[in-house]
Design a protein around this motif. Sequence first.
Motif, mmCIF file in Angstrom:
data_model
loop_
_atom_site.group_PDB
_atom_site.id
_atom_site.type_symbol
_atom_site.label_atom_id
_atom_site.label_comp_id
_atom_site.label_asym_id
_atom_site.label_seq_id
_atom_site.Cartn_x
_atom_site.Cartn_y
_atom_site.Cartn_z
ATOM 1 N N ALA A 174 0.840 -1.137 0.032
ATOM 2 C CA ALA A 174 -0.139 -0.113 0.071
ATOM 3 C C ALA A 174 0.577 1.305 -0.217
ATOM 4 N N GLY A 175 2.280 1.013 0.095
ATOM 5 C CA GLY A 175 3.184 2.077 0.070
ATOM 6 C C GLY A 175 3.389 2.867 1.505
ATOM 7 N N LEU A 176 2.798 2.245 2.386
ATOM 8 C CA LEU A 176 3.023 2.698 3.714
ATOM 9 C C LEU A 176 4.157 2.305 4.487
ATOM 10 N N ARG A 177 4.689 3.001 5.537
ATOM 11 C CA ARG A 177 5.593 2.622 6.326
ATOM 12 C C ARG A 177 5.279 2.354 7.848
ATOM 13 N N LEU A 178 5.275 1.057 8.375
ATOM 14 C CA LEU A 178 5.155 0.921 9.740
ATOM 15 C C LEU A 178 6.209 1.121 10.497
ATOM 16 N N ALA A 179 6.103 1.384 11.709
ATOM 17 C CA ALA A 179 7.064 1.616 12.819
ATOM 18 C C ALA A 179 7.546 0.074 12.936
ATOM 19 N N PRO A 180 8.821 -0.188 13.230
ATOM 20 C CA PRO A 180 9.648 -1.195 13.418
ATOM 21 C C PRO A 180 8.716 -2.210 14.656
ATOM 22 N N ASP A 181 8.793 -3.349 14.464
ATOM 23 C CA ASP A 181 8.258 -4.166 15.304
ATOM 24 C C ASP A 181 9.327 -4.724 16.348
ATOM 25 N N THR A 182 8.777 -4.152 17.692
ATOM 26 C CA THR A 182 9.993 -4.216 18.802
ATOM 27 C C THR A 182 9.654 -5.479 19.743
ATOM 28 N N ASP A 183 8.492 -6.222 19.490
ATOM 29 C CA ASP A 183 7.919 -7.008 20.427
ATOM 30 C C ASP A 183 8.991 -8.282 20.542
ATOM 31 N N GLY A 184 8.830 -8.812 21.583
ATOM 32 C CA GLY A 184 9.655 -10.204 21.693
ATOM 33 C C GLY A 184 8.666 -11.251 21.643
ATOM 34 N N PRO A 185 8.976 -12.516 21.550
ATOM 35 C CA PRO A 185 8.152 -13.647 21.320
ATOM 36 C C PRO A 185 6.812 -13.649 22.385
ATOM 37 N N LEU A 186 7.297 -13.292 23.696
ATOM 38 C CA LEU A 186 6.153 -13.406 24.826
ATOM 39 C C LEU A 186 5.403 -12.373 24.841
ATOM 40 N N ARG A 187 5.768 -11.190 24.457
ATOM 41 C CA ARG A 187 4.681 -9.849 24.396
ATOM 42 C C ARG A 187 3.938 -10.200 23.004
ATOM 43 N N HIS A 188 4.343 -10.687 21.784
ATOM 44 C CA HIS A 188 3.889 -10.970 20.917
ATOM 45 C C HIS A 188 2.610 -11.822 21.149
ATOM 46 N N ARG A 189 2.884 -12.824 21.885
ATOM 47 C CA ARG A 189 2.110 -13.985 22.141
ATOM 48 C C ARG A 189 0.851 -13.330 22.936
ATOM 49 N N LEU A 190 1.322 -12.726 24.019
ATOM 50 C CA LEU A 190 0.159 -11.978 24.907
ATOM 51 C C LEU A 190 -0.602 -11.166 24.212
ATOM 52 N N ARG A 191 -0.113 -10.292 23.194
ATOM 53 C CA ARG A 191 -0.858 -9.285 22.360
ATOM 54 C C ARG A 191 -1.918 -10.077 21.553
ATOM 55 N N ARG A 192 -1.411 -11.092 20.966
ATOM 56 C CA ARG A 192 -2.315 -11.952 20.004
ATOM 57 C C ARG A 192 -3.352 -12.582 20.778
ATOM 58 N N LEU A 193 -3.084 -13.128 22.090
ATOM 59 C CA LEU A 193 -4.077 -13.585 22.839
ATOM 60 C C LEU A 193 -5.068 -12.697 23.380
ATOM 61 N N ARG A 194 -4.655 -11.424 23.833
ATOM 62 C CA ARG A 194 -5.771 -10.218 24.326
ATOM 63 C C ARG A 194 -6.679 -9.906 23.077
ATOM 64 N N ILE A 195 -6.163 -9.798 21.569
ATOM 65 C CA ILE A 195 -7.008 -9.467 20.710
ATOM 66 C C ILE A 195 -7.745 -10.497 20.591
ATOM 67 N N GLY A 196 -7.389 -11.830 20.505
ATOM 68 C CA GLY A 196 -8.212 -12.737 20.399
ATOM 69 C C GLY A 196 -9.466 -12.809 21.324
ATOM 70 N N LEU A 197 -9.047 -12.837 22.618
ATOM 71 C CA LEU A 197 -10.228 -12.906 23.472
ATOM 72 C C LEU A 197 -11.117 -11.719 23.330
ATOM 73 N N SER A 198 -10.757 -10.575 22.995
ATOM 74 C CA SER A 198 -11.542 -9.347 23.005
ATOM 75 C C SER A 198 -12.604 -9.513 21.744
ATOM 76 N N HIS A 199 -12.332 -10.486 20.944
ATOM 77 C CA HIS A 199 -13.338 -10.670 19.902
ATOM 78 C C HIS A 199 -13.937 -11.848 19.820
ATOM 79 N N ILE A 200 -14.172 -12.838 21.275
ATOM 80 C CA ILE A 200 -15.009 -13.928 21.094
ATOM 81 C C ILE A 200 -16.365 -13.357 21.277
ATOM 82 N N ARG A 201 -17.387 -13.915 20.705
ATOM 83 C CA ARG A 201 -18.564 -13.624 20.704
ATOM 84 C C ARG A 201 -19.356 -14.951 21.640
ATOM 85 N N PHE A 202 -20.227 -14.706 22.416
ATOM 86 C CA PHE A 202 -21.039 -15.558 23.281
ATOM 87 C C PHE A 202 -22.463 -15.611 22.895
ATOM 88 N N ASP A 203 -22.905 -14.858 21.907
ATOM 89 C CA ASP A 203 -24.349 -14.896 21.515
ATOM 90 C C ASP A 203 -24.479 -15.504 19.981
#
Length: 203
Positions: A174-203
């Motif tokens: 898209a011709g965009l420039r992202l900031a560097p990814d500075t997450d380590g493996p643990l922080r990356h996994r926790l971030r993914r888990l948090r996003i996943g949990l926040s998008h679970i539907r129960f209805d």
Amino acid sequence: MLLWINGPFGVGKTQTAYEIRRRLPGSVVCDPEHIGFGLHRTLPPSLRGDFQDLAAWRQGVYEVLDLALRKHGDGPVVVPMTLVEPAYFEEIVGRLREAHGPDRVRHFALLAERGTVLKRLSERGLGGGLKRDSFAVSRLDLCLERLSGPEFAHHIRTDRLTVPQVADEVARAAGLRLAPDTDGPLRHRLRRLRIGLSHIRFD
């Protein structure tokens, strides 16, 4: 600019969208599923089918994204949403391109092998295996077949890419420039888990 991130359920659209938002100041995520969930909650349960079949959903998504493109001037609008019906795609993405130009409305289809997507589905959210995602599994083959077509390009194969790498590929195309990814493996996994949990539907 609008970045529509398409792909089969479970391929990593939402994770990629929030990774872009994290690393691109001013960008926002607009999720059309929320419009669909609202329409579902308005209907009696016996009448709830695929909300994409409702003209109100398609028109509502167009109007919301058109407004976001016209009024949000701080950065890209990132849209994670599975959309595989060509007529619906044209009704929303095609109209947005006509209104704002193809350079401002960019579409990306995240693809992966069937086994890769099934593995990701079984790992996301609170777990529960593939049974919780039975709708996603039932639609997987159709999604992969449809989204492989030329009308759904730009295609990005994600089997061997991490979420940050997929975000980098989308941004680069898209011709965009992202900031560097500075997450380590643990922080990356926790971030993914948090996003996943926040998008679970129960209805």
